[in-house]
Design an enzyme around this catalytic site. Structure first.
Site, PDB file in Angstrom:
ATOM      1  N   GLN A  86       0.827  -1.219   0.000  1.00 14.01           N
ATOM      2  CA  GLN A  86       0.000   0.000   0.000  1.00 14.01           C
ATOM      3  C   GLN A  86       0.859   1.266   0.000  1.00 14.01           C
ATOM      4  O   GLN A  86       0.629   2.185  -0.786  1.00 14.01           O
ATOM      5  CB  GLN A  86      -0.923   0.006   1.233  1.00 14.01           C
ATOM      6  CG  GLN A  86      -1.892   1.184   1.260  1.00 14.01           C
ATOM      7  CD  GLN A  86      -2.491   1.464   2.634  1.00 14.01           C
ATOM      8  OE1 GLN A  86      -2.064   0.899   3.644  1.00 14.01           O
ATOM      9  NE2 GLN A  86      -3.486   2.323   2.669  1.00 14.01           N
TER      10      GLN A  86
ATOM     11  N   TYR B 162       2.311  -8.345  15.775  1.00 14.49           N
ATOM     12  CA  TYR B 162       2.720  -7.205  14.940  1.00 14.49           C
ATOM     13  C   TYR B 162       3.260  -6.071  15.820  1.00 14.49           C
ATOM     14  O   TYR B 162       4.342  -5.522  15.575  1.00 14.49           O
ATOM     15  CB  TYR B 162       1.507  -6.742  14.126  1.00 14.49           C
ATOM     16  CG  TYR B 162       1.701  -5.497  13.303  1.00 14.49           C
ATOM     17  CD1 TYR B 162       2.630  -5.457  12.262  1.00 14.49           C
ATOM     18  CD2 TYR B 162       0.920  -4.359  13.536  1.00 14.49           C
ATOM     19  CE1 TYR B 162       2.777  -4.303  11.486  1.00 14.49           C
ATOM     20  CE2 TYR B 162       1.060  -3.223  12.758  1.00 14.49           C
ATOM     21  CZ  TYR B 162       1.992  -3.193  11.746  1.00 14.49           C
ATOM     22  OH  TYR B 162       2.137  -2.056  10.976  1.00 14.49           O
TER      23      TYR B 162
END
Ligand code: AKB
Length: 316
Positions: A12, A142
């Site tokens: 992205q 994460y």
């Protein structure tokens, strides 16, 4: 002369950062790289491209060395929701990939840009206006990789003295490449759905506050930080940055101002809702503002109008 390598350049951020950097430094000086070779992408066809899996240390070092790279924007990473499906894969890519990039940078004397995330915060961090320096004990793999990554970058800077800078990105709203596997992704998909179908099913509760920025500010912020006078940087790495703290309900209301027929309903994904609930409602980005001039152009109103204009022209 800047010779820049971008890892994860088909994601992205990478898709737009490569074009942005090529516009500033010249196409020949920005080497895009990724694990796949997407021949239909301008990233691959309109400038140098290297197939690179950052978990391969030798290949990473060779790409840096052979291209005489002196700055690396290290974007290759798995995101929060994907990480919960396969924590070991996330650790491999996010941590081993980072070590390999830092080692290649050390060997070749490169500067490094490292994107961290609001995912470094957890249930024990203050929820509102979360400070730059505070408790960072995340509950996702994460977030854990991003805390470890921030500390590793600081360690390499202190121990080996090379220049490593970074931002803690919130959700990034954009209209070229779709985000993949994040918790903030709803805020991109909602626009595609508004234009294509006039309705959106949201996986987060309507009152879930999270921070966001629009892609043009994300790109400008990265380059502005990398070009900032080091004497003015007290933190250097892991700067909080934000432009808007919003809920799905507020975003829907803003879209409705332009498309009154738009509707939203909610089917909550418990995994992503838990992740979102563990992140701040809003973060304090005053250090970025005062140390290197972070000053985002897009707020909720301006971003929404631009997203709808750009996407409706493209998807027509
Ligand atoms: C995610 O949702 O995982 C990312 C992030 C906030 O780092 N967009």
């Amino acid at each position: 002369m800047n010779k820049i390598l971008v890892t994860g350049s088909l994601g992205q951020i990478g898709t737009e950062l490569v074009d942005y950097l090529r516009g500033i430094y010249g196409s020949a000086n920005v080497i895009a790289s990724g694990r796949r070779d997407k021949q239909d992408s301008s990233i691959v066809t309109e400038g140098p491209f290297e197939l690179l899996d950052v978990t391969d240390p030798k290949k990473t070092e060779n790409v840096v060395k052979n291209n005489r790279v002196n700055t690396i924007y290290h974007l290759a990473s798995l995101l929060s929701a994907t990480g919960e499906k396969d924590p070991q894969a996330l650790w491999n890519i996010n941590m081993n990939g980072l070590i390999n990039v830092l080692e290649a940078a050390r060997a070749q004397g490169c500067s490094v840009f490292y994107p961290s995330s609001i995912a470094v915060f957890g249930a024990e961090s203050p929820k509102d206006k979360t400070p730059q320096v505070t408790i960072t004990r995340p509950s996702t793999i994460y977030g854990i990789s991003k805390v470890a990554g921030e500390l590793l970058c600081d360690y390499y800077h202190m121990k080996y003295g090379f220049d490593i800078r970074g931002l803690r990105y919130p959700g990034i709203i954009s209209n070229i490449a779709l985000p993949g596997g994040g918790t903030t992704d709803y805020a991109v998909h909602i626009f595609y759905d508004a234009i294509k179908h006039g309705k959106h099913t949201c996986f987060l509760k309507e009152d879930t506050f999270l921070d966001f920025i629009y892609m043009p500010d994300a790109l400008e912020g990265a380059v502005k930080l990398m070009e900032a006078d080091p004497a003015k940087l007290r933190h250097r790495n892991a700067f909080n940055v934000t432009a808007m703290s919003i809920t799905p309900k507020q975003l829907c209301a803003e879209i409705k101002k332009h498309r009154p027929e738009f509707t939203i309903n909610y089917e909550i994904d418990p995994v992503r809702q838990d992740i979102a609930d563990s992140w701040p409602n809003s973060i304090d980005d005053s250090a970025a503002r005062s140390e290197w001039g972070w000053d985002p152009e897009y707020n909720l109103e301006k971003m929404t109008k631009d997203m709808l204009d750009v996407l409706s022209a493209r998807l027509k």
